[in-house]
Write a protein that holds these residues in place. Structure first.
Motif, PDB file in Angstrom:
ATOM      1  N   PRO A  81       0.814  -1.215   0.000  1.00  0.00           N
ATOM      2  CA  PRO A  81       0.000   0.000   0.000  1.00  0.00           C
ATOM      3  C   PRO A  81       0.848   1.265   0.000  1.00  0.00           C
ATOM      4  O   PRO A  81       1.856   1.354   0.698  1.00  0.00           O
ATOM      5  N   THR A  82       0.450   2.235  -0.816  1.00  0.00           N
ATOM      6  CA  THR A  82       1.120   3.538  -0.870  1.00  0.00           C
ATOM      7  C   THR A  82       0.144   4.686  -0.650  1.00  0.00           C
ATOM      8  O   THR A  82       0.552   5.846  -0.668  1.00  0.00           O
ATOM      9  N   ASN A  83      -1.152   4.358  -0.464  1.00  0.00           N
ATOM     10  CA  ASN A  83      -2.142   5.409  -0.264  1.00  0.00           C
ATOM     11  C   ASN A  83      -1.920   6.099   1.067  1.00  0.00           C
ATOM     12  O   ASN A  83      -1.614   5.473   2.086  1.00  0.00           O
ATOM     13  N   LEU A  84      -2.033   7.422   1.061  1.00  0.00           N
ATOM     14  CA  LEU A  84      -1.823   8.241   2.255  1.00  0.00           C
ATOM     15  C   LEU A  84      -2.864   9.351   2.305  1.00  0.00           C
ATOM     16  O   LEU A  84      -3.352   9.797   1.256  1.00  0.00           O
ATOM     17  N   PRO A  85      -3.204   9.824   3.496  1.00  0.00           N
ATOM     18  CA  PRO A  85      -4.024  11.030   3.583  1.00  0.00           C
ATOM     19  C   PRO A  85      -3.336  12.187   2.857  1.00  0.00           C
ATOM     20  O   PRO A  85      -2.105  12.280   2.835  1.00  0.00           O
ATOM     21  N   ALA A  86      -4.126  13.063   2.244  1.00  0.00           N
ATOM     22  CA  ALA A  86      -3.566  14.163   1.459  1.00  0.00           C
ATOM     23  C   ALA A  86      -2.600  15.014   2.272  1.00  0.00           C
ATOM     24  O   ALA A  86      -1.596  15.514   1.750  1.00  0.00           O
ATOM     25  N   ALA A  87      -2.883  15.164   3.567  1.00  0.00           N
ATOM     26  CA  ALA A  87      -2.028  16.003   4.409  1.00  0.00           C
ATOM     27  C   ALA A  87      -0.610  15.443   4.498  1.00  0.00           C
ATOM     28  O   ALA A  87       0.356  16.192   4.706  1.00  0.00           O
ATOM     29  N   LEU A  88      -0.436  14.130   4.345  1.00  0.00           N
ATOM     30  CA  LEU A  88       0.894  13.521   4.364  1.00  0.00           C
ATOM     31  C   LEU A  88       1.454  13.352   2.955  1.00  0.00           C
ATOM     32  O   LEU A  88       2.644  13.530   2.721  1.00  0.00           O
ATOM     33  N   ASN A  90       1.025  15.196   0.360  1.00  0.00           N
ATOM     34  CA  ASN A  90       1.361  16.457  -0.311  1.00  0.00           C
ATOM     35  C   ASN A  90       2.406  17.278   0.428  1.00  0.00           C
ATOM     36  O   ASN A  90       2.581  18.462   0.141  1.00  0.00           O
ATOM     37  N   LEU A  91       3.109  16.671   1.356  1.00  0.00           N
ATOM     38  CA  LEU A  91       4.149  17.398   2.076  1.00  0.00           C
ATOM     39  C   LEU A  91       5.299  17.771   1.152  1.00  0.00           C
ATOM     40  O   LEU A  91       5.626  17.048   0.211  1.00  0.00           O
ATOM     41  N   THR A  92       5.925  18.915   1.431  1.00  0.00           N
ATOM     42  CA  THR A  92       7.177  19.241   0.767  1.00  0.00           C
ATOM     43  C   THR A  92       8.314  18.524   1.490  1.00  0.00           C
ATOM     44  O   THR A  92       8.130  17.965   2.576  1.00  0.00           O
ATOM     45  N   TYR A  93       9.501  18.571   0.904  1.00  0.00           N
ATOM     46  CA  TYR A  93      10.657  17.929   1.532  1.00  0.00           C
ATOM     47  C   TYR A  93      10.918  18.532   2.905  1.00  0.00           C
ATOM     48  O   TYR A  93      11.135  17.803   3.890  1.00  0.00           O
ATOM     49  N   ASP A  94      10.914  19.858   3.010  1.00  0.00           N
ATOM     50  CA  ASP A  94      11.188  20.509   4.295  1.00  0.00           C
ATOM     51  C   ASP A  94      10.106  20.184   5.320  1.00  0.00           C
ATOM     52  O   ASP A  94      10.395  20.021   6.511  1.00  0.00           O
ATOM     53  N   GLN A  95       8.852  20.111   4.879  1.00  0.00           N
ATOM     54  CA  GLN A  95       7.779  19.751   5.808  1.00  0.00           C
ATOM     55  C   GLN A  95       7.957  18.323   6.304  1.00  0.00           C
ATOM     56  O   GLN A  95       7.736  18.036   7.487  1.00  0.00           O
ATOM     57  N   TYR A  96       8.347  17.424   5.426  1.00  0.00           N
ATOM     58  CA  TYR A  96       8.552  16.041   5.852  1.00  0.00           C
ATOM     59  C   TYR A  96       9.660  15.943   6.890  1.00  0.00           C
ATOM     60  O   TYR A  96       9.591  15.143   7.828  1.00  0.00           O
ATOM     61  N   ARG A  97      10.676  16.776   6.743  1.00  0.00           N
ATOM     62  CA  ARG A  97      11.785  16.769   7.696  1.00  0.00           C
ATOM     63  C   ARG A  97      11.341  17.240   9.087  1.00  0.00           C
ATOM     64  O   ARG A  97      12.031  17.000  10.077  1.00  0.00           O
ATOM     65  N   ASP A  98      10.191  17.906   9.161  1.00  0.00           N
ATOM     66  CA  ASP A  98       9.677  18.312  10.466  1.00  0.00           C
ATOM     67  C   ASP A  98       9.137  17.122  11.267  1.00  0.00           C
ATOM     68  O   ASP A  98       8.937  17.242  12.483  1.00  0.00           O
TER      69      ASP A  98
END
Length: 541
Positions: A81-88, A90-98
């Motif tokens: 599975p690769t489905n994710l909530p849109a909030a996860l 659609n993260l940018t790289y910098d947001q993911y690093r948070d």
């Protein structure tokens, strides 16, 4: 570019794999003041098409993973599975690093020399993997919870086991007893990275490569399930089981990790093909080479003298010959196969350890590990294939090496391989004799010699050092045994350079045809005794 963010190079004949992102402990931060450790709940999950069936009570062994792989291969492949909530998603790289794991919530925290931290899904890291802990009572799923992470300025997602983990990393007191350093990372497809003492992430290993560099496009198998065997408090080795899956094959893997100055990973894998595979790549290694000291065809305007995670391919053949092949960033895809039988070892090596040759304070290329694969048992006939993919950026892994067996891979016919993977910096045993330490090139003639050589000629210098060479007087009649395929060698000389104490082989090579690939092979001898590895150099005029 952070050292952990790297992806396979994309060319017309290759597919883009999942990005592999590994953040150092320093990037992960610490939990907020007063945050309490989160206890891991071990639960037995219900069986689903993407989840391994729950283990029966009692010891969980590698034999059970082998049986799961055999069962998987008997069914049609279903992608994880690769489905994710849109909030996860659609993260940018910098947001993911948070999104940072709480170190105080690590598996086996303060209960073992090893600890495990987990990666959250999001951004391009979308595949969910199932992670289990194995104890004497059996195996149980390590349950996901957002409480295991901090999210910075992001909104904390709702607790859901459907979010799950993207991968994990293992920590161990590698440098000092007071701090547990990052030792091993599994994140994305079948990629994993391992470190020895005083090393920085660079090269990656892969569980399996399929049809790399083929016109049909590459297939990327993926680890879908992991079982982490709980170590005893003083254990200095860690066992991990993994289940691999793809359209063509399912596989069971056992990893035995032994940390140290040279960290070793003993790998056992049993493969169950669903169908025939044209090119199976075993013990695959993936690295980056943008440009090096050899200025031939350099096309980068960069303040750094060199940019690479590995600078050469090395092998010890089944006949005991040592090979060294400098890597290159070609203008067109290159695929070379070094035929062999029962190879002793092969690897992608970072030989140059001088910071002055890189001048990159952030990337620390001089501290990137070399990976060395030593087969356990006889692998039979086949060859180590080296794939060099053109690349214009250092964010791409564009060097790949793996073993390709001669034995046809057919559906329903299991295969087994075992090998020892070593992550090391400098080691005089590999190779035990003299080695290539520098390659230089330039205009073949100056002054009265300008018109002496044919069109397209190039002057090449190969410098050797180490082994018996270091103790030889310059008057010794050291010879270069050198051949050139598709080229003519002239002005061949061998001399000891007293200022640098290396033995320099100088020559001029002229291509025999318009724009051929010239393959040079050579080594040094003294009175007929071989003193060095065999240098294999490929030059495109």
């Amino acid at each position: 570019m952070p050292p952990g963010l790297r992806k396979p190079a994309v060319i017309a004949v290759l597919l883009l794999a999942s990005a592999m992102l590994s953040l150092n402990e320093a990037d992960q931060g610490t939990p907020p003041a007063g945050a309490a450790p989160t206890e891991h709940r071990i639960v037995t999950p219900p069986p689903t098409p993407q989840t391994a069936p729950p283990a029966e009570p009692g010891p969980f062994t590698f034999a059970k993973v082998q049986e799961l792989a055999r069962q998987r291969a008997a069914r049609e492949f279903r992608a994880p599975p690769t489905n994710l909530p849109a909030a996860l998603a659609n993260l940018t790289y910098d947001q993911y690093r948070d999104i940072r794991f709480r170190p105080t919530s690590a598996l086996w925290r303060d209960k073992s020399l090893f600890e495990v931290q987990f990666f959250h899904r999001g951004y391009r890291v979308r595949q969910r993997v199932n992670i289990y802990e194995v104890t004497s009572a059996g195996a149980g799923l390590v349950e996901y919870s957002p409480r295991l992470f901090t999210f910075g300025r992001l909104k904390t997602p709702k607790a859901s086991t459907e979010v799950g983990f993207a991968g994990f990393r293992v920590h161990f007191p590698l440098q000092t007893p007071n701090y547990k350093d990052e030792l091993l990372v599994f994140l994305g497809a079948s990629y994993f990275r391992v470190l020895g003492r005083n090393q920085h992430y660079g090269i990656s290993a892969r569980g399996l490569a399929i049809d790399t560099g083929s016109q049909s496009g590459e297939e990327f198998p993926t680890f879908t399930d992991f079982w982490l065997v709980r170590p005893q408090p003083t254990d200095r080795s860690l066992t991990i089981y993994a289940l691999l899956d793809s359209k063509s094959v399912a596989g069971a893997y056992q990893f035995e990790i032994r940390p140290g100055e040279i960290t070793q990973v003993e790998v056992h894998c049993d493969l169950f093909p669903r169908r025939a595979i044209a090119k199976l790549g075993v013990a695959a290694l993936t690295s980056m080479f943008l440009f090096g000291e050899d200025g031939t065809g350099r096309r980068f305007d960069d303040f750094r003298p060199q940019v690479h995670d590995s600078d050469g391919f090395m092998a010890e053949t089944g006949h005991g010959q040592w090979l060294w092949r400098p890597l290159a960033n070609p203008r067109e895809l290159r695929v070379n196969r070094f035929m062999d039988e029962n190879p002793q070892a092969f690897g992608l090596i970072q030989r140059d350890r001088n910071f002055a040759h890189y001048q990159d304070v952030e990337s620390q290329y001089q501290a990137r590990p070399s990976y060395w694969v030593q087969p356990l048992g006889n692998w039979g006939k086949g060859g180590v294939e080296l794939v060099e993919i053109p690349s214009d950026e250092e964010i791409h892994d564009n060097m790949v090496a793996y073993w390709v067996p001669d034995q046809p891979v057919n559906g329903g016919k299991p295969l087994s391989f075992a090998y020892l993977l070593s992550a090391f910096a400098e080691n005089p045993r590999w190779p035990p004799g003299g080695r290539v330490v520098a390659i230089r090139s330039g205009n073949p003639g100056v002054g009265d010699n300008k018109g002496h050589f044919g069109p397209g000629a190039r002057r090449l210098l190969f410098e050797f050092a180490g082994g018996e060479l270091d103790g030889l007087d310059g008057s010794q009649p050291v010879k270069a045994e050198l051949t050139a395929e598709n080229g003519q060698i002239d002005a061949l000389t061998v001399q000891r350079v007293p200022q640098s104490r290396v033995w320099r082989v100088a020559l001029v090579v002229t291509p025999r045809a318009k724009k051929p690939v010239v393959d040079l092979r050579g080594y040094l001898t003294l009175y007929g005794e071989v003193l060095t590895e065999t240098m294999v150099y490929q030059w495109s005029p």
